[in-house]
Scaffold this motif. Structure first.
Motif, short mmCIF file in Angstrom:
data_model
loop_
_atom_site.label_atom_id
_atom_site.label_comp_id
_atom_site.label_asym_id
_atom_site.label_seq_id
_atom_site.Cartn_x
_atom_site.Cartn_y
_atom_site.Cartn_z
N PHE A 1 3.36 4.05 20.34
CA PHE A 1 3.47 4.37 18.92
C PHE A 1 2.09 4.77 18.38
O PHE A 1 1.08 4.15 18.71
N THR A 2 2.10 5.78 17.56
CA THR A 2 0.86 6.16 16.87
C THR A 2 0.83 5.48 15.50
O THR A 2 1.88 5.06 14.98
N ASN A 3 -0.35 5.38 14.92
CA ASN A 3 -0.44 4.86 13.54
C ASN A 3 -1.49 5.63 12.74
O ASN A 3 -2.07 5.09 11.79
N ASP A 4 -1.71 6.89 13.12
CA ASP A 4 -2.73 7.70 12.45
C ASP A 4 -2.46 7.82 10.95
O ASP A 4 -3.37 7.73 10.12
N ARG A 5 -1.19 8.02 10.59
CA ARG A 5 -0.85 8.21 9.18
C ARG A 5 -1.13 6.93 8.38
O ARG A 5 -1.61 6.99 7.26
N LEU A 6 -0.77 5.81 9.00
CA LEU A 6 -1.01 4.55 8.29
C LEU A 6 -2.49 4.34 8.06
O LEU A 6 -2.91 3.96 6.95
N ARG A 7 -3.28 4.58 9.07
CA ARG A 7 -4.73 4.34 8.93
C ARG A 7 -5.33 5.27 7.88
O ARG A 7 -6.24 4.90 7.14
N GLU A 8 -4.77 6.48 7.80
CA GLU A 8 -5.27 7.43 6.81
C GLU A 8 -4.86 7.00 5.40
O GLU A 8 -5.62 7.14 4.44
N ALA A 9 -3.64 6.49 5.30
CA ALA A 9 -3.14 6.10 3.97
C ALA A 9 -3.69 4.76 3.50
O ALA A 9 -3.56 4.40 2.33
N TRP A 10 -4.25 4.02 4.42
CA TRP A 10 -4.68 2.66 4.09
C TRP A 10 -6.14 2.47 4.51
O TRP A 10 -6.43 1.89 5.55
N PRO A 11 -7.04 2.96 3.67
CA PRO A 11 -8.46 2.78 3.98
C PRO A 11 -8.77 1.28 4.08
O PRO A 11 -8.30 0.50 3.27
N GLY A 12 -9.52 0.93 5.05
CA GLY A 12 -9.85 -0.48 5.23
C GLY A 12 -8.76 -1.28 5.90
O GLY A 12 -8.77 -2.52 5.87
N MET A 13 -7.82 -0.57 6.48
CA MET A 13 -6.74 -1.27 7.20
C MET A 13 -7.34 -2.23 8.22
O MET A 13 -8.21 -1.85 9.00
N PRO A 14 -6.89 -3.49 8.20
CA PRO A 14 -7.50 -4.46 9.12
C PRO A 14 -7.15 -4.16 10.57
O PRO A 14 -6.11 -3.59 10.87
N THR A 15 -8.05 -4.57 11.43
CA THR A 15 -7.82 -4.39 12.86
C THR A 15 -6.91 -5.50 13.37
O THR A 15 -7.14 -6.67 13.05
N PRO A 16 -5.89 -5.16 14.12
CA PRO A 16 -5.00 -6.22 14.64
C PRO A 16 -5.76 -7.23 15.48
O PRO A 16 -6.72 -6.89 16.18
N ARG B 1 0.83 -1.20 0.00
CA ARG B 1 0.00 0.00 0.00
C ARG B 1 0.87 1.26 0.00
O ARG B 1 0.62 2.21 -0.74
N LEU B 2 1.91 1.28 0.81
CA LEU B 2 2.75 2.47 0.93
C LEU B 2 3.63 2.67 -0.31
O LEU B 2 4.14 3.77 -0.54
N ALA B 3 3.81 1.61 -1.08
CA ALA B 3 4.61 1.75 -2.31
C ALA B 3 3.81 2.41 -3.43
O ALA B 3 4.37 2.77 -4.47
N SER B 4 2.54 2.57 -3.20
CA SER B 4 1.70 3.21 -4.21
C SER B 4 1.89 4.72 -4.17
O SER B 4 2.06 5.32 -3.10
N ALA B 5 1.82 5.31 -5.34
CA ALA B 5 1.95 6.77 -5.42
C ALA B 5 0.78 7.46 -4.73
O ALA B 5 0.86 8.65 -4.39
N ASP B 6 -0.30 6.72 -4.52
CA ASP B 6 -1.46 7.31 -3.83
C ASP B 6 -1.18 7.59 -2.36
O ASP B 6 -1.83 8.42 -1.75
N ALA B 7 -0.28 6.82 -1.80
CA ALA B 7 -0.01 6.97 -0.36
C ALA B 7 1.03 8.06 -0.17
O ALA B 7 2.09 8.03 -0.81
N PRO B 8 0.76 9.02 0.68
CA PRO B 8 1.73 10.09 0.91
C PRO B 8 3.06 9.53 1.40
O PRO B 8 3.11 8.47 2.03
N THR B 9 4.13 10.25 1.09
CA THR B 9 5.43 9.85 1.63
C THR B 9 5.48 10.16 3.12
O THR B 9 4.59 10.80 3.67
N GLY B 10 6.54 9.70 3.74
CA GLY B 10 6.71 9.99 5.16
C GLY B 10 6.91 8.73 5.97
O GLY B 10 7.12 7.64 5.44
N VAL B 11 6.81 8.90 7.28
CA VAL B 11 7.05 7.79 8.20
C VAL B 11 5.73 7.14 8.58
O VAL B 11 4.73 7.84 8.85
#
Lengths: 375, 320
Positions: A326-341, A235-245
């Motif tokens: 650790f926060t994961n706000d950016r990941l959840r925003e970049a990955w709609p439908g991110m599964p719940t651990p 998902r993060l390798a996609s150009a749709d996902a913003p760069t960053g940490v």
């Protein structure tokens, strides 16, 4: 994703799964690099890797040799590269400083240098680790590391150094840093094919070789599956996902207190008649000083297999005294439908798998690499 | 229940003293001398050929004031085969099992003129057997009001060819003996038995050395807490810990888990004596008594771990 994606360390545990996920979720072509000293080793690794990736790899995958300790290791890669996923690394917590520096720092520089010369590049995804934060305590945001922190081992140090190096020396790269959790299973079903400090520690408890737990009971463990991690990387390798940490992790609220993990593990161990018969006690938590005495004792027991195993988990143990949020706000925003651990059920499933296979010694089914379920 | 007192005590060790390097060269050790030295061991004691566990027992009991007799003998061995001193060649030649039942406690009764003493044997408590003997003596004195003195003995000699290293600890052949009395013995420091507790885990009877070491750090804290609970005490009430002679780091770790100041752990005979099997507590307690550190009212925790697996602890209180 129309160009080619380079995955370094593609025969590694995560690299293979990232490749499989790319094949399953995208139509991109892949350049998979593996470390190989010569043609024969490359052929052998290719012969192992391609069948694991299955029919989806047909016509879409090229396997090339790349040793990150050599100059220009990716020089053989040609064509329009749109993304590089840098997965290759030495990940053992007891890796020496020189090796960690040569592979994880200098090697990362070489990969970044290659990426900087790819005109069509949309993403460089650098696989790092949550513990690149070192021995900090408290909140850790999804941002570049700020300030210095001590590290529990050279692996952590090298991943932090790699993050910093790429950000500082290659500021124009479309860089995403994916900080990985502790990967405990292939997927939520709990099967384990790669063993790390998490599994080795549980193994010592199961066999009664270690009966104290270094750390604070409330220290939260950030656990994930390889399926979740590889899906997030793609998902993060996609150009749709913003760069960053990004933290490829559960939220602090979803992360599991160490004491809960231990209780779950021993609940599962207790389902095993042989374990139950031996009446092994649940480990007590010990402080840092007491654990150091244990390590000192282990240092003097060079003939002891248990002491040897203890020494391998020791480099990570210090983290158990440094709780982080650790926060994961950016990941959840970049990955709609991110599964719940899966949380404790994942721990339970993993422990059941470990017990059933006796940590891989009985009936381990390696099977083909699957992209895996992430939910 | 009225509690008995530990009175006179004595011990003996194998007559031949070896440095670690000597025993390593002779194949008596598994670990390297350097590792064992780092663990706190320096030398150990081995019986010469011809000396047996009974000779060790006599070496200890001969130092005790036994002229007034005893009402019972509790004779413990860690190795069950030391519970019979019969002629094995005679057994093999005749097939007569009475040669396997020549009991050292009976010999002791006769040789020391303790003719009316009732004899008990303990053989299944591993290295914790001496504390088991103290417990049994305490119970006997409580249940037999006319009894005054019980002789507790522990004696073990490893058989020829044995390795003198168990669970990474250097072993010495050794024996200990003490008198347990219904009243404080005149001229001795009063050590009143306060509580004894034992945990046995037969599920670990085949535990490897590494498993024995591993479980030490979970079962010993449990043992100590349960022992203290039986006595209505906490770790804060314990002034001294007298453990077995095991790796010097072991009780640092346990002390850390229990919140006990390691300075209060008395293990000073470790370098010179090594792990003298069931005799360790008496040997280290003798050392503590000689140190003049003890004061009336202080409480001492004796603790042992042994094969089986067994863990046993006794709390004693200094009364005079």
């Amino acid at each position: 994703m129309s160009g080619r994606v380079v995955v370094t360390g593609a025969d590694g545990y995560i690299g293979r799964r990232v490749a499989a996920r790319f094949l399953a979720d995208t139509d991109t072509r892949l350049v998979l690099t593996v470390r190989a000293a010569d043609r024969a080793e490359l052929d052998a690794k290719t012969a192992r890797l391609l069948p694991e990736l299955g029919p989806a790899a047909d016509g879409r995958v090229e396997v090339l040799p790349a040793d990150l300790t050599h100059e220009a290791p990716l020089a053989a890669v040609t064509g329009d590269v749109t993304a590089v996923v840098h997965s290759a690394a030495r990940t053992a917590f007891d890796v020496s400083r020189p090796v960690a520096e040569r592979v994880n720092v200098d090697g990362t520089r070489r990969v970044a240098d290659f990426a900087a010369r790819c005109p069509a590049l949309e993403r460089l995804v650098l696989l790092s680790t949550l513990v690149s934060a070192g021995l900090r305590t408290g909140p850790v945001p999804e941002t570049a590391l700020v300030g210095e922190a001590e590290n529990a081992n050279h692996y952590e140090w090298s991943k932090a150094a790699g993050e910093r190096l790429v950000a500082a020396e290659f500021p124009d790269l479309p860089l995403s840093v994916a900080r990985l959790s502790t990967i405990v299973a292939d997927d939520d079903r709990g099967a384990v094919t790669q063993y790390n400090v998490f599994h080795n520690t549980l193994k010592m408890f199961f066999y009664g070789l270690m009966t104290v737990m270094p750390g604070l009971p409330h220290t939260r463990l950030y656990l994930a599956t390889a399926a979740f991690t590889s899906a997030a990387v793609v998902r993060l390798a996609s150009a749709d996902a913003p760069t960053g940490v990004y933290h490829l992790a559960p939220t602090a609220g979803q992360a599991l207190p160490l004491t809960d993990v231990m209780d779950t593990a021993f609940d599962v161990f207790g389902e095993d008649p042989a374990f139950r018969r031996r009446r092994l006690l649940r480990p007590e938590f010990c402080d840092d000083a007491t654990f150091r005495h244990l390590l000192a004792a282990a240092d003097g027991l060079r003939g002891s297999p248990a002491a040897g195993a203890l020494r391998t988990v020791a480099p990570f143990a210090e983290q158990m005294f440094h709780p982080k949020e650790f926060t994961n706000d950016r990941l959840r925003e970049a990955w709609p439908g991110m599964p719940t651990p899966a949380g404790l059920p994942l721990v339970a499933a993993t422990c059941r798998s470990l017990v059933a296979t006796r940590w891989g010694r009985q009936g381990a089914d390696a099977g083909p690499v699957r992209a895996g379920s992430t939910s | 229940m009225a509690r008995a007192f530990i009175g006179d005590m004595a011990y003996s060790l194998g007559a031949t003293r070896y440095e670690l390097a000597e025993s390593a060269a002779a194949g008596r050790l598994c670990s390297s001398p350097d590792d064992l030295l780092a663990a706190g061991f320096a030398r150990h004691h081995v019986c010469p050929p011809g000396d047996g566990s009974y000779d060790l027992a006599r070496g200890a009991t001969d130092r005790l004031p036994l002229n007034d007799g005893v009402d019972a003998i509790v004779y413990n061995t860690c190795l069950p085969q030391n519970g019979s001193i019969g002629d094995l060649a005679a057994w093999e030649a005749t097939g007569d099992v009475k040669h396997l039942m020549e009991f050292p406690a009976g010999h002791l009764q006769t040789d020391l003129g303790l003719d009316t003493a009732v004899v008990f044997g303990l053989t299944q408590q591993g290295c914790t057997g001496m504390l088991g003997a103290l417990r049994l003596a305490d119970a006997l004195l409580a249940s037999e009001p006319e009894w005054e003195r019980v002789l507790c003995v522990s004696a073990d000699r490893f058989p020829p060819g044995a390795r003198y290293e168990q669970s990474y600890n250097v072993i010495s052949d050794g024996a200990a003996a003490c008198l347990v009395t219904a009243r404080p013995a005149p001229g001795t420091r009063g050590l009143r038995l306060v509580a004894t507790h034992q945990i046995t885990n037969g599920g670990l009877h085949t535990a490897s050395d590494d498993e024995s070491v591993g479980t030490f750090f979970s079962y010993v804290p449990l043992l100590v807490r349960q022992t203290l609970a039986r006595a209505g005490l906490t770790t804060a009430d314990i002034d001294w810990v007298v453990p077995q002679n095991t790796n010097r780091h072991a009780w640092r770790i346990v002390a850390g888990l229990l919140g006990i100041d390691h300075e209060r752990v008395w293990q000073r005979t470790l370098p010179d004596v090594a792990h003298a099997i069931s005799a360790d507590n008496i040997i280290n307690l003798s050392s503590l008594l000689e140190s003049a550190e003890l004061r009336p009212g202080q409480r001492i925790l004796l603790a042992m771990a042994g094969h089986g697996l067994n863990w046993q602890a006794t709390v004693v209180e200094v009364t005079a």
